[in-house]
Design a protein around this motif. Sequence first.
Motif, PDB file in Angstrom:
ATOM      1  N   THR A  84      -4.683  -7.852  -3.296  1.00 58.16           N
ATOM      2  CA  THR A  84      -4.015  -8.273  -4.526  1.00 58.16           C
ATOM      3  C   THR A  84      -2.791  -9.131  -4.239  1.00 58.16           C
ATOM      4  O   THR A  84      -2.215  -9.713  -5.140  1.00 58.16           O
TER       5      THR A  84
ATOM      6  N   GLU B 247      -8.693   5.471  -7.739  1.00 57.57           N
ATOM      7  CA  GLU B 247      -8.776   6.913  -7.517  1.00 57.57           C
ATOM      8  C   GLU B 247      -8.466   7.241  -6.050  1.00 57.57           C
ATOM      9  O   GLU B 247      -7.692   8.144  -5.755  1.00 57.57           O
ATOM     10  N   VAL B 248      -9.051   6.443  -5.144  1.00 53.77           N
ATOM     11  CA  VAL B 248      -8.822   6.670  -3.714  1.00 53.77           C
ATOM     12  C   VAL B 248      -7.352   6.457  -3.375  1.00 53.77           C
ATOM     13  O   VAL B 248      -6.727   7.267  -2.685  1.00 53.77           O
ATOM     14  N   LEU B 249      -6.777   5.350  -3.892  1.00 55.41           N
ATOM     15  CA  LEU B 249      -5.383   5.024  -3.586  1.00 55.41           C
ATOM     16  C   LEU B 249      -4.441   6.091  -4.146  1.00 55.41           C
ATOM     17  O   LEU B 249      -3.453   6.461  -3.501  1.00 55.41           O
TER      18      LEU B 249
ATOM     19  N   LEU C 213      -4.597   9.079  -2.010  1.00 55.15           N
ATOM     20  CA  LEU C 213      -3.879   8.784  -0.761  1.00 55.15           C
ATOM     21  C   LEU C 213      -2.376   9.010  -0.949  1.00 55.15           C
ATOM     22  O   LEU C 213      -1.705   9.542  -0.071  1.00 55.15           O
TER      23      LEU C 213
ATOM     24  N   GLU D  21      -8.885  -3.694  -0.903  1.00 55.16           N
ATOM     25  CA  GLU D  21      -8.737  -4.267  -2.244  1.00 55.16           C
ATOM     26  C   GLU D  21      -7.264  -4.288  -2.672  1.00 55.16           C
ATOM     27  O   GLU D  21      -6.794  -5.266  -3.243  1.00 55.16           O
ATOM     28  N   ALA D  22      -6.550  -3.210  -2.350  1.00 52.69           N
ATOM     29  CA  ALA D  22      -5.116  -3.170  -2.688  1.00 52.69           C
ATOM     30  C   ALA D  22      -4.382  -4.294  -1.982  1.00 52.69           C
ATOM     31  O   ALA D  22      -3.584  -5.021  -2.575  1.00 52.69           O
TER      32      ALA D  22
ATOM     33  N   ALA E 230     -10.810   0.616  -0.446  1.00 51.75           N
ATOM     34  CA  ALA E 230      -9.697   0.691  -1.400  1.00 51.75           C
ATOM     35  C   ALA E 230      -8.459   0.010  -0.834  1.00 51.75           C
ATOM     36  O   ALA E 230      -7.766  -0.741  -1.534  1.00 51.75           O
TER      37      ALA E 230
ATOM     38  N   ILE F  27       0.841  -1.196   0.000  1.00 50.23           N
ATOM     39  CA  ILE F  27       0.000   0.000   0.000  1.00 50.23           C
ATOM     40  C   ILE F  27       0.878   1.249   0.000  1.00 50.23           C
ATOM     41  O   ILE F  27       0.571   2.246  -0.641  1.00 50.23           O
TER      42      ILE F  27
ATOM     43  N   GLU G 118     -12.732   3.114  -9.173  1.00 51.77           N
ATOM     44  CA  GLU G 118     -13.060   3.946  -8.023  1.00 51.77           C
ATOM     45  C   GLU G 118     -12.002   3.779  -6.928  1.00 51.77           C
ATOM     46  O   GLU G 118     -11.569   4.736  -6.296  1.00 51.77           O
ATOM     47  N   ARG G 119     -11.573   2.516  -6.724  1.00 52.22           N
ATOM     48  CA  ARG G 119     -10.568   2.231  -5.691  1.00 52.22           C
ATOM     49  C   ARG G 119      -9.225   2.857  -6.063  1.00 52.22           C
ATOM     50  O   ARG G 119      -8.504   3.372  -5.215  1.00 52.22           O
TER      51      ARG G 119
ATOM     52  N   LEU H   9     -10.858  13.834  -3.440  1.00 51.52           N
ATOM     53  CA  LEU H   9     -11.746  12.943  -4.181  1.00 51.52           C
ATOM     54  C   LEU H   9     -12.921  13.709  -4.777  1.00 51.52           C
ATOM     55  O   LEU H   9     -13.365  13.416  -5.885  1.00 51.52           O
TER      56      LEU H   9
ATOM     57  N   VAL I 277      -2.116  -5.301 -12.119  1.00 55.09           N
ATOM     58  CA  VAL I 277      -3.030  -5.695 -11.049  1.00 55.09           C
ATOM     59  C   VAL I 277      -4.388  -5.055 -11.287  1.00 55.09           C
ATOM     60  O   VAL I 277      -4.487  -3.868 -11.575  1.00 55.09           O
ATOM     61  N   LEU I 278      -5.413  -5.843 -11.186  1.00 51.99           N
ATOM     62  CA  LEU I 278      -6.748  -5.331 -11.480  1.00 51.99           C
ATOM     63  C   LEU I 278      -7.400  -4.776 -10.223  1.00 51.99           C
ATOM     64  O   LEU I 278      -7.713  -5.495  -9.292  1.00 51.99           O
ATOM     65  N   ILE I 279      -7.553  -3.468 -10.230  1.00 51.31           N
ATOM     66  CA  ILE I 279      -8.241  -2.817  -9.120  1.00 51.31           C
ATOM     67  C   ILE I 279      -9.280  -1.898  -9.741  1.00 51.31           C
ATOM     68  O   ILE I 279      -9.015  -1.236 -10.745  1.00 51.31           O
ATOM     69  N   GLY I 280     -10.446  -1.872  -9.136  1.00 51.79           N
ATOM     70  CA  GLY I 280     -11.528  -1.052  -9.679  1.00 51.79           C
ATOM     71  C   GLY I 280     -11.141   0.417  -9.814  1.00 51.79           C
ATOM     72  O   GLY I 280     -10.349   0.940  -9.030  1.00 51.79           O
TER      73      GLY I 280
ATOM     74  N   ILE J 240       0.153  -0.096  -8.226  1.00 53.21           N
ATOM     75  CA  ILE J 240      -1.120  -0.778  -8.416  1.00 53.21           C
ATOM     76  C   ILE J 240      -2.272   0.187  -8.618  1.00 53.21           C
ATOM     77  O   ILE J 240      -3.316  -0.190  -9.112  1.00 53.21           O
TER      78      ILE J 240
ATOM     79  N   ARG K 293     -14.775   4.571   1.838  1.00 52.41           N
ATOM     80  CA  ARG K 293     -14.122   4.388   0.540  1.00 52.41           C
ATOM     81  C   ARG K 293     -12.653   4.030   0.733  1.00 52.41           C
ATOM     82  O   ARG K 293     -12.103   3.171   0.032  1.00 52.41           O
TER      83      ARG K 293
END
Lengths: 176, 228
Positions: free
Chosen positions: B19, A117-119, A122, B15-16, B12, A37, A114-115, A172, A109-112, A102, B8
């Motif tokens: 993986t 965008e948040v990451l 961050l 989900e990260a 997120a 992360i 929306e997710r 966001l 790596v498949l991440i949605g 990611i 959210r």
Amino acid sequence: MRVEPPATAEEAVPRERVDVAAIFAAHHIGLVRLALIMVGDLATAEDVVQEAFARTHAGLPRLRDPDKALTYVRSAVLNGCRSVLRRRAFAFRRRTPYEPPIWSAESAVLIGEERREVLAALQRLPRRQREALVLRYYLELSDPEIADVMGIGPSTVRSTIARGIAALGKALKEEA
Amino acid sequence: MNRKVEARLRAALREAAGTVDPAVLRPLVAPDRQVPSRPPRLRRPVLVAAAAAAVVVAVAGGSVVFRTVAPAATPAAGTLYVVQTASTTGDIAVFLCTRTSPYTACQGGSPAAARPATQAEISAVGRMLRDRPEVDSVIFEDRHTAFENFKRMYRDNKLLLEATKPDDLPESYRVHLKPGADPRPLIEAAQAMPGVAAVVDQRCAERAKAREEAEEAKRAGRTPPPAC
């Protein structure tokens, strides 16, 4: 300056040994996830954890408080991530390109969406806010625990998280 | 607003983190801190792969020890280690197959089918080596000597010593080449022989030493040996 009192007979008794390998074995995957992360790619995350393991291997058995071993290990991983990110900041010095993070669209790596965008939002926060948010919302640590891992005061943790969440919400909303 | 941001962020992060597949994680390698007597360039454990409940040790830059350890006996159970150790002697080391050798050359298709080199194969390899023109001398290192060397090198590494029996250590031929000889044809020929697990150019394993030798050869007006 604080002067340590002379060692008493009680202190001379060897402290309980901490089994570093066991701690890392039990938390390996969690530590890698934490590092992922922070740094964005698995290979680097694994390297960070491996390095932290190697470095703390000798130091941990002398820990004052064996109960704090996991905290110590998490700090070591967080520190490793900081070093990686600092090194990457000097892009021109980078010899080998690293995997796209990611949260980038190029990542395998498949991440949605929306997710991602948040990451990505961050990642753009200041380092301290980012770390505090991850420790709180990923590891679900308490304020004192986060304070220990990050080496800051509990009240600083509270205000940092509040500011981080506010900044994240703003980022966001603006992007949405 | 904050509740929504928090939710959210949590999702997120989860989900990260999700993986990461625990199955493909490289196992951690414990540093060999307790072996200060060996030169630093030989103290680098190299991680190779995970094997279920087994500690695998490769010795002497290519020869391999394989030993299964009960998971409870070691924190690193389920980890494959390759440990470079000092070459005892010689330029080229020709390692012979053992029953537990992880080299495909010994396995004939599956690890379970690994078989030790037969006496005839061992003699044939020795004859071949001695007959080659570029070879100066050949020494046979038996299991006993290999284990004694191993014990000396790892006297501070209890885990490794407990996990290793003399039978795990391969026998080997230690070959000295004539100065300036090209080692490659010999390595290829030896590798092709039945009963041979691996052939290691010790000088390549020790790059620094190889560089020194090349420079020395240049000074002496000879052609330096070909690079690794």
